[in-house]
Motif scaffolding. Structure first.
Motif, mmCIF file in Angstrom:
data_model
loop_
_atom_site.group_PDB
_atom_site.id
_atom_site.type_symbol
_atom_site.label_atom_id
_atom_site.label_comp_id
_atom_site.label_asym_id
_atom_site.label_seq_id
_atom_site.Cartn_x
_atom_site.Cartn_y
_atom_site.Cartn_z
ATOM 1 N N UNK A 143 0.825 -1.210 0.000
ATOM 2 C CA UNK A 143 0.000 0.000 0.000
ATOM 3 C C UNK A 143 0.858 1.257 0.000
ATOM 4 N N UNK A 144 1.955 1.238 0.739
ATOM 5 C CA UNK A 144 2.871 2.394 0.725
ATOM 6 C C UNK A 144 3.405 2.637 -0.688
ATOM 7 N N UNK A 145 3.801 1.560 -1.352
ATOM 8 C CA UNK A 145 4.319 1.680 -2.717
ATOM 9 C C UNK A 145 3.224 2.169 -3.667
ATOM 10 N N UNK A 146 2.011 1.650 -3.489
ATOM 11 C CA UNK A 146 0.892 2.071 -4.335
ATOM 12 C C UNK A 146 0.579 3.548 -4.138
ATOM 13 N N UNK A 147 0.611 4.010 -2.886
ATOM 14 C CA UNK A 147 0.340 5.426 -2.612
ATOM 15 C C UNK A 147 1.345 6.306 -3.346
ATOM 16 N N UNK A 148 2.610 5.908 -3.305
ATOM 17 C CA UNK A 148 3.648 6.676 -3.997
ATOM 18 C C UNK A 148 3.429 6.654 -5.510
ATOM 19 N N UNK A 149 3.140 5.474 -6.059
ATOM 20 C CA UNK A 149 2.897 5.358 -7.508
ATOM 21 C C UNK A 149 1.680 6.171 -7.936
ATOM 22 N N UNK A 150 0.628 6.137 -7.116
ATOM 23 C CA UNK A 150 -0.597 6.872 -7.462
ATOM 24 C C UNK A 150 -0.367 8.379 -7.444
ATOM 25 N N UNK A 151 0.481 8.837 -6.536
ATOM 26 C CA UNK A 151 0.792 10.275 -6.507
ATOM 27 C C UNK A 151 1.550 10.688 -7.767
ATOM 28 N N UNK A 152 2.483 9.845 -8.191
ATOM 29 C CA UNK A 152 3.228 10.131 -9.427
ATOM 30 C C UNK A 152 2.265 10.163 -10.619
ATOM 31 N N UNK A 153 1.352 9.183 -10.678
ATOM 32 C CA UNK A 153 0.380 9.121 -11.785
ATOM 33 C C UNK A 153 -0.535 10.338 -11.758
ATOM 34 N N UNK A 154 -0.937 10.773 -10.546
ATOM 35 C CA UNK A 154 -1.809 11.946 -10.432
ATOM 36 C C UNK A 154 -1.106 13.200 -10.921
ATOM 37 N N UNK A 155 0.171 13.343 -10.572
ATOM 38 C CA UNK A 155 0.943 14.503 -11.036
ATOM 39 C C UNK A 155 1.084 14.493 -12.552
ATOM 40 N N UNK A 156 1.307 13.305 -13.125
ATOM 41 C CA UNK A 156 1.419 13.195 -14.587
ATOM 42 C C UNK A 156 0.096 13.550 -15.256
ATOM 43 N N UNK A 157 -1.021 13.076 -14.672
ATOM 44 C CA UNK A 157 -2.343 13.383 -15.233
ATOM 45 C C UNK A 157 -2.635 14.877 -15.156
ATOM 46 N N UNK A 158 -2.222 15.510 -14.052
ATOM 47 C CA UNK A 158 -2.432 16.959 -13.920
ATOM 48 C C UNK A 158 -1.637 17.719 -14.971
ATOM 49 N N UNK A 159 -0.390 17.290 -15.210
ATOM 50 C CA UNK A 159 0.423 17.937 -16.249
ATOM 51 C C UNK A 159 -0.187 17.777 -17.630
ATOM 52 N N UNK A 160 -0.714 16.577 -17.903
ATOM 53 C CA UNK A 160 -1.358 16.338 -19.204
ATOM 54 C C UNK A 160 -2.598 17.207 -19.357
ATOM 55 N N UNK A 161 -3.360 17.381 -18.269
ATOM 56 C CA UNK A 161 -4.565 18.226 -18.320
ATOM 57 C C UNK A 161 -4.209 19.667 -18.629
ATOM 58 N N UNK A 162 -3.132 20.149 -18.010
ATOM 59 C CA UNK A 162 -2.700 21.533 -18.260
ATOM 60 C C UNK A 162 -2.312 21.708 -19.718
#
Length: 201
Positions: A143-162
């Motif tokens: 779960x710790x690893x997933x939380x970190x991966x999900x944060x990276x994916x969220x940041x990438x998605x935010x950049x793509x949205x911009x």
């Protein structure tokens, strides 16, 4: 969007195009534009679905952290999922509550954690949690690893949205200037060319 909501906007766009072009050609172009608008509006994601996906994308890493903390404190997976789901609420919380209830009733980890699979990043989360449960791996580390991966994916998605917003901002400007350029720059040249050809004949 439902069909009865799409028709007025599609017909208005078609009528405006037909009036702008004019004549028989305008009617044909207007019908094409109306049909295209109707199809595009049908493919557009409803606002409430878009909001739910955005909420889930931001809540899922936080939920993974809370679950890991609850498991470290000694709570079994079903109780941890129920506690975090009830505290968190929203789309992620609702699915965690369902997962916790399913685990409590003896459902397989794959079926229980699969409740989160339809959320952005939820499929990977569910797969990792299932694998940990089935193979006896430490779920807290997963779960710790997933939380970190999900944060990276969220940041990438935010950049793509911009970046997408920047591209979409150009479209209205292009839709205004391209027809004007064609009418003012190209149509007179074609008219002069055609007139010159007929004069030569």
């Amino acid at each position: 969007m439902k069909a009865w909501k799409r028709w007025p906007a599609a017909l208005a766009a078609g009528a405006a195009t037909a009036l702008a072009v004019g004549g028989g050609n305008g009617v044909v172009v207007g019908l094409v534009v109306a049909g295209g608008c109707f199809v595009m509006l049908g493919r557009a994601e409803p606002a409430h679905v878009r909001r739910e996906r955005a909420t889930a994308r931001s809540d899922l890493p936080f939920a993974a952290d809370l679950l890991a903390a609850a498991l470290r404190a000694g709570a079994p997976p079903d109780r941890a999922a129920l506690a975090v789901g009830e505290a968190l609420g929203g789309p992620v919380g609702e699915r965690l509550v369902r997962a916790g209830r399913a685990l409590r009733l003896g459902a397989s980890p794959e079926k229980a954690w699969g409740q989160l699979a339809d959320l952005p990043g939820g499929e990977r989360f569910a797969r990792a949690a299932t694998r940990s449960a089935e193979h006896g791996l430490a779920l807290t580390r997963t779960l710790d690893r997933q939380a970190s991966d999900l944060r990276v994916a969220r940041a990438a998605a935010a950049g793509a949205s911009v970046r997408r917003v920047g591209v979409l901002a150009i479209l209205p400007v292009a839709m205004c200037f391209v027809p004007a350029f064609v009418l003012v720059g190209i149509v007179p040249l074609l008219a002069a060319f055609v007139r010159g050809v007929f004069t030569a004949l």
